[in-house]
Motif scaffolding. Structure first.
Motif, PDB file in Angstrom:
ATOM      1  N   ASP A  55       0.811  -1.221   0.000  1.00  0.00           N
ATOM      2  CA  ASP A  55       0.000   0.000   0.000  1.00  0.00           C
ATOM      3  C   ASP A  55       0.841   1.266   0.000  1.00  0.00           C
ATOM      4  OD1 ASP A  55      -2.270  -1.527  -0.011  1.00  0.00           O
ATOM      5  OD2 ASP A  55      -2.652  -1.359   2.139  1.00  0.00           O
ATOM      6  N   ASN A  56       1.933   1.284   0.771  1.00  0.00           N
ATOM      7  CA  ASN A  56       2.713   2.518   0.872  1.00  0.00           C
ATOM      8  C   ASN A  56       3.350   2.908  -0.461  1.00  0.00           C
ATOM      9  OD1 ASN A  56       4.423   0.166   1.245  1.00  0.00           O
ATOM     10  ND2 ASN A  56       6.081   1.575   1.771  1.00  0.00           N
ATOM     11  N   ALA A  58       1.999   1.668  -3.476  1.00  0.00           N
ATOM     12  CA  ALA A  58       0.870   1.785  -4.401  1.00  0.00           C
ATOM     13  C   ALA A  58       0.269   3.187  -4.376  1.00  0.00           C
ATOM     14  CB  ALA A  58      -0.196   0.746  -4.061  1.00  0.00           C
ATOM     15  N   VAL A  59       0.233   3.820  -3.215  1.00  0.00           N
ATOM     16  CA  VAL A  59      -0.325   5.179  -3.118  1.00  0.00           C
ATOM     17  C   VAL A  59       0.427   6.132  -4.036  1.00  0.00           C
ATOM     18  CG1 VAL A  59      -0.567   7.176  -1.589  1.00  0.00           C
ATOM     19  CG2 VAL A  59      -1.263   4.909  -0.802  1.00  0.00           C
ATOM     20  N   MET A  60       1.745   6.039  -4.024  1.00  0.00           N
ATOM     21  CA  MET A  60       2.561   6.915  -4.857  1.00  0.00           C
ATOM     22  C   MET A  60       2.364   6.612  -6.339  1.00  0.00           C
ATOM     23  SD  MET A  60       6.696   7.034  -4.963  1.00  0.00           S
ATOM     24  CE  MET A  60       6.626   5.257  -5.216  1.00  0.00           C
ATOM     25  N   LEU A  61       2.309   5.323  -6.704  1.00  0.00           N
ATOM     26  CA  LEU A  61       2.144   4.950  -8.108  1.00  0.00           C
ATOM     27  C   LEU A  61       0.732   5.268  -8.612  1.00  0.00           C
ATOM     28  CD1 LEU A  61       4.127   1.579  -8.235  1.00  0.00           C
ATOM     29  CD2 LEU A  61       4.887   3.866  -8.927  1.00  0.00           C
ATOM     30  N   GLU A  62      -0.250   5.224  -7.711  1.00  0.00           N
ATOM     31  CA  GLU A  62      -1.600   5.622  -8.107  1.00  0.00           C
ATOM     32  C   GLU A  62      -1.639   7.111  -8.445  1.00  0.00           C
ATOM     33  OE1 GLU A  62      -4.120   4.089  -8.939  1.00  0.00           O
ATOM     34  OE2 GLU A  62      -4.125   2.109  -7.992  1.00  0.00           O
ATOM     35  N   GLN A  63      -0.811   7.892  -7.789  1.00  0.00           N
ATOM     36  CA  GLN A  63      -0.724   9.309  -8.130  1.00  0.00           C
ATOM     37  C   GLN A  63      -0.167   9.496  -9.539  1.00  0.00           C
ATOM     38  OE1 GLN A  63       1.622  10.916  -4.916  1.00  0.00           O
ATOM     39  NE2 GLN A  63      -0.091  10.938  -3.469  1.00  0.00           N
ATOM     40  N   SER A 217      11.561  -0.189  -2.708  1.00  0.00           N
ATOM     41  CA  SER A 217      11.806  -1.630  -2.713  1.00  0.00           C
ATOM     42  C   SER A 217      10.939  -2.312  -1.657  1.00  0.00           C
ATOM     43  CB  SER A 217      13.281  -1.937  -2.463  1.00  0.00           C
ATOM     44  OG  SER A 217      13.671  -1.499  -1.174  1.00  0.00           O
ATOM     45  N   PHE A 218      10.688  -3.593  -1.877  1.00  0.00           N
ATOM     46  CA  PHE A 218       9.965  -4.392  -0.879  1.00  0.00           C
ATOM     47  C   PHE A 218      10.291  -5.863  -1.095  1.00  0.00           C
ATOM     48  CE2 PHE A 218       7.126  -4.172  -4.539  1.00  0.00           C
ATOM     49  CZ  PHE A 218       6.590  -5.437  -4.645  1.00  0.00           C
ATOM     50  N   ASP A 219      10.205  -6.628  -0.019  1.00  0.00           N
ATOM     51  CA  ASP A 219      10.407  -8.064  -0.109  1.00  0.00           C
ATOM     52  C   ASP A 219       9.171  -8.708  -0.719  1.00  0.00           C
ATOM     53  OD1 ASP A 219      12.959  -8.183   1.040  1.00  0.00           O
ATOM     54  OD2 ASP A 219      12.129  -8.119   3.068  1.00  0.00           O
TER      55      ASP A 219
END
Length: 240
Positions: A55-56, A58-63, A217-219
């Motif tokens: 989510d953290n 995705a919020v930026m990419l949704e923008q 980045s994320f696991d």
């Protein structure tokens, strides 16, 4: 030849019996083939499999999606949850149930974890596929790393391909013929806009998006079955 006698009743098609006979022969030979081809491509895709975006991030990419929508009117695919596709959309035949897919994904997770597999998703800037798609770039060309004991660790590209292969193998083993393997080199990415991008907009859009300096980045610790329920939704999650 009475099957198509009605054709001769149309004023602009006052044709002879011989022409009518030729038409019937052509339809007899190729009509079923054309019908089968049309039906095959009109079957609605029901599912696809991918990696969900936290989510953290995705919020930026949704923008970024919203900017493409406001700036260029892009709407295609923007209601689909952000993801990295592993198995593109396919049609689940009636002979299989969704529980069969769930069993397959559980098997995929078990296979992946039993090999001690780990994967980090590194998002670094943006790119484009021709004039069709703008995406957030998932790093696959990372330098070869070394473990604590000095042994080489796999490149990110190899690990992404290994994960996709594991998922395909599990799905096709449980639900044969459900999806076709993609023979192209796997390029993991997160779609921001596609299909309805004005061709001339790509360079300016990439300039704007790259200036945002996106580097996240994320696991990778779960995969998701997305299902078409009017629109695409994240239907089932399989974590490890």
């Amino acid at each position: 030849m009475k099957k198509f006698f009605w054709i001769k009743q149309i004023p602009c098609f006052q044709i002879r019996d011989s022409a009518n006979e030729v038409f019937c022969k052509i339809w007899a030979r190729y009509g079923l083939l054309c019908y089968t081809y049309i039906m095959a491509y009109s079957i609605q895709q029901t599912h696809f499999i991918g990696i969900p975006i936290p989510d953290n991030i995705a919020v930026m990419l949704e923008q970024c999606r919203a900017w493409m929508r406001e700036q260029y009117g892009c709407k295609s695919g923007q209601t689909t949850p952000l993801h990295i596709t592993l198995v593109p959309p396919f049609h689940l035949d009636k002979q299989f149930a969704e529980s069969d897919m769930h069993s397959a994904m559980n098997n995929a997770v078990q296979t992946w974890t039993s090999r001690g597999k780990q994967l980090m998703c590194v998002i670094n800037g943006f790119g484009a596929f021709s004039t069709r798609t703008i995406f957030a770039h998932v790093e696959t060309a990372s330098p070869q790393l070394q473990s604590d004991n000095g042994n080489d660790l796999p490149r990110a590209k190899d690990e992404w391909t290994a994960l996709r292969t594991t998922v395909y193998n599990a799905l096709l083993s449980t639900c044969p013929g459900t999806a076709r393997r993609d023979a192209r080199i796997f390029t993991p990415h997160i779609t921001i806009a596609n299909r309805d991008i004005p061709p001339a907009a790509i360079p300016d859009a990439l300039t704007y998006l790259d200036a945002l300096g996106v580097h996240e980045s994320f696991d990778v610790r779960q995969l998701t079955i997305f299902a078409r329920r009017g629109t695409w939704i994240a239907d089932s999650v399989f974590a490890w």
